[in-house]
Design a protein around this motif. Sequence first.
Motif, PDB file in Angstrom:
ATOM      1  N   CYS A 297      -4.697   6.491   5.527  1.00 53.97           N
ATOM      2  CA  CYS A 297      -4.305   6.856   4.112  1.00 53.97           C
ATOM      3  C   CYS A 297      -3.129   8.157   4.558  1.00 53.97           C
ATOM      4  O   CYS A 297      -2.055   8.489   3.787  1.00 53.97           O
ATOM      5  CB  CYS A 297      -4.898   7.020   3.252  1.00 53.97           C
TER       6      CYS A 297
ATOM      7  N   SER B  35      -8.984   6.227  -1.695  1.00 53.56           N
ATOM      8  CA  SER B  35      -9.662   5.473  -2.671  1.00 53.56           C
ATOM      9  C   SER B  35      -8.842   4.740  -3.791  1.00 53.56           C
ATOM     10  O   SER B  35      -9.294   3.240  -4.249  1.00 53.56           O
ATOM     11  CB  SER B  35     -10.560   6.746  -3.537  1.00 53.56           C
ATOM     12  N   GLU B  36      -8.077   5.205  -3.981  1.00 55.00           N
ATOM     13  CA  GLU B  36      -7.485   4.408  -5.301  1.00 55.00           C
ATOM     14  C   GLU B  36      -6.204   3.327  -4.614  1.00 55.00           C
ATOM     15  O   GLU B  36      -6.619   2.398  -5.297  1.00 55.00           O
ATOM     16  CB  GLU B  36      -6.178   5.386  -5.831  1.00 55.00           C
TER      17      GLU B  36
ATOM     18  N   GLY C 136      -7.443   1.527  -1.815  1.00 53.05           N
ATOM     19  CA  GLY C 136      -8.774   0.773  -0.979  1.00 53.05           C
ATOM     20  C   GLY C 136      -8.377   0.920   0.391  1.00 53.05           C
ATOM     21  O   GLY C 136      -8.558   0.118   1.380  1.00 53.05           O
ATOM     22  N   LEU C 137      -7.883   3.024   0.929  1.00 54.78           N
ATOM     23  CA  LEU C 137      -8.398   2.795   2.464  1.00 54.78           C
ATOM     24  C   LEU C 137      -9.697   3.727   2.790  1.00 54.78           C
ATOM     25  O   LEU C 137      -9.017   4.385   1.346  1.00 54.78           O
ATOM     26  CB  LEU C 137      -7.159   3.217   3.165  1.00 54.78           C
ATOM     27  N   THR C 138      -9.345   4.226   3.589  1.00 53.44           N
ATOM     28  CA  THR C 138     -10.331   5.028   4.375  1.00 53.44           C
ATOM     29  C   THR C 138      -9.475   6.396   4.402  1.00 53.44           C
ATOM     30  O   THR C 138      -8.410   6.071   4.755  1.00 53.44           O
ATOM     31  CB  THR C 138     -11.250   5.045   5.344  1.00 53.44           C
TER      32      THR C 138
ATOM     33  N   ILE D 284       0.981  -1.043  -0.048  1.00 52.37           N
ATOM     34  CA  ILE D 284       0.191  -0.223   0.172  1.00 52.37           C
ATOM     35  C   ILE D 284       0.949   1.450   0.043  1.00 52.37           C
ATOM     36  O   ILE D 284       0.375   2.606  -0.983  1.00 52.37           O
ATOM     37  CB  ILE D 284      -1.001   0.145   1.337  1.00 52.37           C
TER      38      ILE D 284
END
Length: 148
Positions: A34, A25-26, A28-30, A4
């Motif tokens: 991030c 968003s890209e 896959g986290l909130t 990530i």
Amino acid sequence: MDDIDREILRLLQIDGRMTATALASEVGLTVAPCHRRIKELERSGVLTGYRAVVDPAAVGLTFQALVFVTLRDRQQMLTFEDEVGRIEQIVKADRLFGEPDFLLKVIAADLQAYQRFYDEVLVGLPGVEKLTSTIVMKTVKEEGALPL
């Protein structure tokens, strides 16, 4: 550093202005985790900064030269490096193994401006024994993103 973090770095290399929301968003986290990852990448020195990329020709800097530098002796190495780091016309500097000692990328408005810079600045750098210039005819590929 995990996959990530690498993806965050890859995306920021493409668009350094990408928001934490878009990054989250890209990858896959909130947003909050991030943002924490970005701050940790900055704090740890992995992510060293953000900058605008400017077209040199658009601001009147149409001349580039690569300058190979050989020093007289290694005693001037650190002084030379410090001085080079302060000169804005030198946009990149690499210390090399063997001969020559350094490769500098110099940018100027035109050949006459480069000649003045060469005569007034480059030849006076600490410890310089030899300078060899090569004119850049065309940039085929700019320094790109790291292959993450």
